[in-house]
Design a protein around this motif. Structure first.
Motif, PDB file in Angstrom:
ATOM      1  N   GLY A 158      -9.533 -68.580  -6.347  1.00 54.71           N
ATOM      2  CA  GLY A 158     -10.010 -67.285  -5.830  1.00 54.71           C
ATOM      3  C   GLY A 158     -11.412 -66.986  -6.332  1.00 54.71           C
ATOM      4  O   GLY A 158     -12.281 -66.539  -5.570  1.00 54.71           O
ATOM      5  N   TRP A 159     -11.642 -67.245  -7.596  1.00 50.46           N
ATOM      6  CA  TRP A 159     -12.998 -67.026  -8.136  1.00 50.46           C
ATOM      7  C   TRP A 159     -14.019 -67.888  -7.409  1.00 50.46           C
ATOM      8  O   TRP A 159     -15.142 -67.460  -7.184  1.00 50.46           O
ATOM      9  CB  TRP A 159     -13.048 -67.389  -9.619  1.00 50.46           C
ATOM     10  N   SER A 160     -13.615 -69.132  -7.082  1.00 49.31           N
ATOM     11  CA  SER A 160     -14.602 -70.071  -6.521  1.00 49.31           C
ATOM     12  C   SER A 160     -15.144 -69.598  -5.186  1.00 49.31           C
ATOM     13  O   SER A 160     -16.228 -70.023  -4.773  1.00 49.31           O
ATOM     14  CB  SER A 160     -14.011 -71.477  -6.413  1.00 49.31           C
ATOM     15  N   PHE A 167     -18.469 -64.295 -10.235  1.00 50.95           N
ATOM     16  CA  PHE A 167     -17.221 -65.023 -10.492  1.00 50.95           C
ATOM     17  C   PHE A 167     -17.291 -66.448  -9.951  1.00 50.95           C
ATOM     18  O   PHE A 167     -16.708 -67.359 -10.528  1.00 50.95           O
ATOM     19  CB  PHE A 167     -16.013 -64.235  -9.956  1.00 50.95           C
ATOM     20  N   ARG A 168     -18.025 -66.626  -8.856  1.00 44.86           N
ATOM     21  CA  ARG A 168     -18.207 -67.999  -8.362  1.00 44.86           C
ATOM     22  C   ARG A 168     -18.944 -68.799  -9.432  1.00 44.86           C
ATOM     23  O   ARG A 168     -18.621 -69.958  -9.696  1.00 44.86           O
ATOM     24  CB  ARG A 168     -18.992 -67.981  -7.045  1.00 44.86           C
ATOM     25  N   LEU A 169     -19.938 -68.160 -10.050  1.00 51.72           N
ATOM     26  CA  LEU A 169     -20.724 -68.856 -11.072  1.00 51.72           C
ATOM     27  C   LEU A 169     -19.889 -69.115 -12.324  1.00 51.72           C
ATOM     28  O   LEU A 169     -20.001 -70.169 -12.954  1.00 51.72           O
ATOM     29  CB  LEU A 169     -21.979 -68.038 -11.403  1.00 51.72           C
ATOM     30  N   LEU A 170     -19.034 -68.158 -12.652  1.00 50.41           N
ATOM     31  CA  LEU A 170     -18.165 -68.326 -13.816  1.00 50.41           C
ATOM     32  C   LEU A 170     -17.208 -69.497 -13.588  1.00 50.41           C
ATOM     33  O   LEU A 170     -16.996 -70.346 -14.467  1.00 50.41           O
ATOM     34  CB  LEU A 170     -17.366 -67.036 -14.032  1.00 50.41           C
ATOM     35  N   PHE A 171     -16.668 -69.541 -12.378  1.00 46.01           N
ATOM     36  CA  PHE A 171     -15.790 -70.660 -12.028  1.00 46.01           C
ATOM     37  C   PHE A 171     -16.534 -71.984 -12.204  1.00 46.01           C
ATOM     38  O   PHE A 171     -16.040 -72.926 -12.817  1.00 46.01           O
ATOM     39  CB  PHE A 171     -15.311 -70.510 -10.569  1.00 46.01           C
ATOM     40  N   LYS A 172     -17.771 -71.997 -11.672  1.00 48.82           N
ATOM     41  CA  LYS A 172     -18.569 -73.227 -11.743  1.00 48.82           C
ATOM     42  C   LYS A 172     -18.770 -73.644 -13.198  1.00 48.82           C
ATOM     43  O   LYS A 172     -18.651 -74.816 -13.552  1.00 48.82           O
ATOM     44  CB  LYS A 172     -19.944 -72.955 -11.112  1.00 48.82           C
ATOM     45  N   ALA A 173     -19.061 -72.665 -14.054  1.00 46.14           N
ATOM     46  CA  ALA A 173     -19.339 -72.983 -15.460  1.00 46.14           C
ATOM     47  C   ALA A 173     -18.100 -73.575 -16.119  1.00 46.14           C
ATOM     48  O   ALA A 173     -18.169 -74.640 -16.755  1.00 46.14           O
ATOM     49  CB  ALA A 173     -19.785 -71.722 -16.201  1.00 46.14           C
TER      50      ALA A 173
END
Ligand SMILES: Cc1cc2nc3c(=O)[nH]c(=O)nc-3n(C[C@H](O)[C@H](O)[C@H](O)COP(=O)(O)OP(=O)(O)OC[C@H]3O[C@@H](n4cnc5c(N)ncnc54)[C@H](O)[C@@H]3O)c2cc1C
Length: 778
Positions: A158-160, A167-173
């Motif tokens: 979901g974050w992605s 949140f997309r960036l957090l997922f990526k990290a």
């Protein structure tokens, strides 16, 4: 468990891998001590175990399952059983994040982890990804670590694709750092738990076959190289024997006190004509050119020195020791992964050999629009020729690798323009491991060429494990510029001792990410320092070619890049892009490939040996910045412009077409939330519908995995201090005797792999420095 041995190793069956290579490149010793609270750490551990979970084997007993050649079902079962936390990955991720991200960014990550350590916080963060994980059973709210894997995966997925880019960036990290640590790790036996299952040999064949006698051969830089850290308290006498050492320089001492630099027993003061900070593409050329003219040169390099016989090609240890920030650096918001070299030879030690001259349209632009006549001069032609001669650039390839054959054949089928790339190695150089240091020495890196020339003059000293912190500059009576460079202060890695170097000319060649940092830390004020950072943003698509389909071989065998195709979407004279292949060893593969679930991640890895890549590399019109924050930490920002996003996505679509045409059974992109498209037997309309979905998903730093291996332009040359950081001679506008010699001086992105351009410009700048230094001759 600490940095564990993991589930995948049967101690009775495994023999320790014995290799002859530099000890630093054999040991995986990442940071693993951190300051996370127990609750935050528990949440992080659960996130890591969601990215790489322990799973039952992907087959039932007796069931047919497609395995790579030489891989057994038992190998696969062991790999599936292993999870991130048993391998000690969570500790490494926590400690690495503390090193990798600025405190203010880390604070946000920790707040998210604190929320995940509570039931209501987890429910809230699931909503961010438009996911409902509430149940009607008690407890309704469960913290992340207590959720079933299926729900944990839902939250991360979901974050992605969350509407909130943070949140997309957090997922990526989390996904990138978790995958990087799990798959590049080398345990105490010299193996990684995944290797047998994915059929990955771990090291280049040349490394496996290297004897102790090979390892003990003299290194090309001989005793003109000194490792400042290794030398310890003996450094002063070693350097004194080479005639560089002087008594304490009073003006440096008094300035150092103001800067808060402590005085230490083993501080050393040196004197030379020119100090070059950084030993990569630009720094190497500078050192050779100045030493050749009889000037005493000291080259400072914060990384270590590894010659060909030192290379282990082990992914994890090499990333830690030969890459800036362990190979896991990114822009401040995590949007773009920044890959740069950090050892003697800089980027040229780990780069992929492509050696292209500056295109004529770029030279015209730099000459006509930026007023830099040099780029349309015979002098620049001669500099480029000298560079190509010295690093043995040649256009032939005896045998192309699987990835390059796929790129070429796919293009041929579609009638796309394509061609062969020139490289700085012999035509028979068939090595896909060079990204972790060339184990044969065939790649003509700076450490094999320019730095050897420099030390062979008897005038150069290469000081590794030494990080320059400050450029001294001060009054310039009678000079044109207000200030004059006096030399640098550098910390010996591990501290606290320093090396102070007094020099008539100071050359900063730290690469486009770190040169502005050093200049800003030194108090320089021109707002163009750190502005106009170009990254050649890149994103990769893959095609899966099961054993028995497509060309023979593995993606990590053979020349990494030997073929290219331009992105059709733009005219040749426009800012456009190139399709090139790229190598992804397992750590990089997991870090950058899309992730749909733990099972998806493991299955992708099982296919690693038959997955072929095409990367679109974009000549960016947009730009980012390099700054330092109040704590003097580097802050690198970059948002892709709309124009560059369009080029990227067009290049991705073109890459996918090429992969399908070449016979890929499955294709996919590195977009967040990307699907795996079953290309085998897909109808033309299915394919078009899929490509439309790829286009709609877009390609920006918040919607796709974007990587930069080419950092440029952050201290660009120009004709006025109001628009540039350095003058046309490469001298910083504000300070006399302070020159920039690396990718930061390029006026814009060159749009081709930049090594030859960087070296050609450095060659020209070195001629000006020679003129400048001649003024000091009595
Ligand atoms: C994986 C990869 C593949 C690539 N492939 C190609 C290719 O095939 N062809 C091509 O043309 N280009 C390629 N490149 C890009 C190319 O290698 C770089 O653009 C080029 O090396 C940059 O040169 P530079 O002089 O600007 O900096 P670098 O070569 O990066 O050198 C900078 C050096 O300065 C050191 N340094 C930094 N700060 C300090 C400090 N404060 N004190 C002391 N030392 C310091 C660093 O450790 C580093 O060694 C690739 C890059 C990567 C990462």
């Amino acid at each position: 468990m600490g940095i564990g041995n993991g589930a995948g190793i049967d101690e009775k069956k495994i023999a320790k891998l014995v290799l002859h290579a530099h000890p630093s490149l054999l040991r995986w010793a990442p940071p693993c001590k951190h300051n996370f609270t127990p609750a935050q750490f528990e949440a992080l551990k659960a996130v890591c175990d969601t990215i790489v979970p322990s799973l039952p084997p992907p087959f039932k007993d007796g069931e047919a399952f497609e395995l790579m050649r030489g891989v057994t079902a038992e190998d696969v079962a062991r790999f599936y059983e292993a999870n991130a936390s048993d391998e000690g990955v969570a500790e490494v991720v926590a400690a690495s994040l503390e090193v990798l991200v600025r405190p203010v960014v880390l604070k946000t990550m920790l707040q998210v982890l604190s929320l995940l350590s509570t039931g209501w916080g987890t429910a809230l963060l699931a909503v961010v990804g438009r996911v409902n994980i509430l149940t009607f059973k008690y407890p309704v709210f469960r913290k992340f670590s207590r959720l079933p894997l299926r729900d944990q995966e839902k939250v991360l997925r979901g974050w992605s694709t969350s509407p909130l880019p943070q949140f997309r960036l957090l997922f990526k990290a989390f996904k990138s750092v978790g995958g990087w640590a799990f798959y590049s790790k080398v345990n105490e036996y010299g193996y990684n738990v995944s290797w047998k299952a994915i059929g990955y040999p771990g090291v280049a064949p040349e490394v496996r076959n290297r004897t102790e006698a090979d390892y003990k051969q003299p290194r090309p830089l001989g005793d003109a190289h000194v490792d400042a850290k290794e030398a310890g308290a003996g450094l002063k006498s070693i350097l004194a024997s080479k005639g560089f050492v002087v008594e304490e320089v009073e003006s440096f001492r008094s300035q150092s006190e103001k800067l808060g630099f402590s005085k230490n027993d083993n501080d050393v003061y040196l004197q030379c004509d020119a100090v070059v900070v950084g030993s990569g593409s630009g720094g190497g050329v500078m050192a050779a050119a100045l030493a050749k003219q009889g000037f005493k040169v000291v080259v400072l390099e914060k990384g270590q020195y590894f010659a060909a016989q030192d290379m282990s090609t082990l992914e994890g240890p090499t990333l830690l020791n030969m890459f800036e920030k362990m190979g896991a650096m990114a822009t401040d918001d995590g949007g773009v992964a920044l890959i740069a070299g950090k050892s003697v030879g800089g980027g040229t030690t780990i780069n992929w050999s492509v050696s292209l001259k500056t295109p004529q349209n770029v030279r015209d632009e730099w000459a006509n629009e930026h007023g830099l006549d040099m780029f349309n001069s015979e002098r620049y032609d001669k500099a480029t020729q000298a560079v190509c001669d010295r690093i043995s650039v040649q256009p032939n390839v005896d045998k192309h690798s699987i990835q390059n054959i796929i790129l070429r054949e796919g293009c041929k089928k579609l009638g796309y323009h394509h061609g062969t790339l020139s490289r700085n190695c012999a035509s028979d150089h068939y090595c896909g491991w060079c990204t972790y240091g060339c184990p044969t020495g065939k790649k003509q890196s700076t450490a094999q060429t320019w730095l050897v020339d420099a030390v062979n003059t008897g005038n150069a000293l290469i000081l590794s494990n030494c990080t320059a912190d400050y450029v001294f500059h001060g009054a310039n009576p009678g000079g044109v510029k207000g200030s004059k460079a006096q030399g640098v202060a550098a910390t010996i890695v591990g501290g606290p001792n320093r090396v102070y170097i007094k020099a008539n000319a100071t050359v900063v060649s730290c690469g486009a990410l770190m040169t502005p940092v050093l200049l800003l830390k030194s108090g320089l004020k021109n707002p163009n320092i750190g502005k106009y950072l170009r990254l050649h943003p890149a994103s990769t698509c893959y095609g899966y070619f099961p054993e028995g389909t497509g060309p023979e071989g593995r993606p990590y065998e053979g020349g990494i890049m030997t073929e290219y195709a331009p992105v059709n979407f733009r005219k040749p004279t426009e800012y456009g892009g190139l399709l090139e292949t790229g190598v992804f060893h397992p750590g990089a593969f997991s870090a950058f490939h899309a992730w749909g679930s733990g099972a998806d991640n493991k299955e992708r890895l099982l296919r690693h040996g038959r997955t072929s890549h095409i990367t679109v590399v974009v000549r960016d019109k947009g730009f980012g910045t390099v700054e330092i924050d109040k704590g003097r930490n580097p802050k690198i920002s970059y948002k892709m412009s709309k124009y560059d996003q369009e080029t990227t996505v067009a290049g991705m679509v073109q890459s996918l077409r090429v992969l399908v045409a070449a016979g890929a059974v499955e294709v996919g992109s590195q977009q967040l939330g990307a699907e795996r498209f079953n290309a085998k037997g897909a109808s033309p309309s299915d394919i078009e519908a899929y490509l439309n979905r790829v286009e709609r998903r877009g390609a920006s730093e918040t919607t796709a995995q974007i990587i930069s291996a080419h950092q440029l332009g952050s201290c660009r040359m120009g004709t006025s201090p109001s628009t540039s950081a350095a003058d046309p001679r490469g001298e910083i506008w504000e300070v006399e005797g302070l020159f920039v010699g690396d990718g930061s001086v390029l006026p814009t992105a060159p749009g081709v792999n930049p090594m030859v351009t960087i070296q050609s410009v450095a060659f020209c700048t070195a001629e000006h420095i020679v003129q400048y230094l001649n003024k000091f001759k009595i």
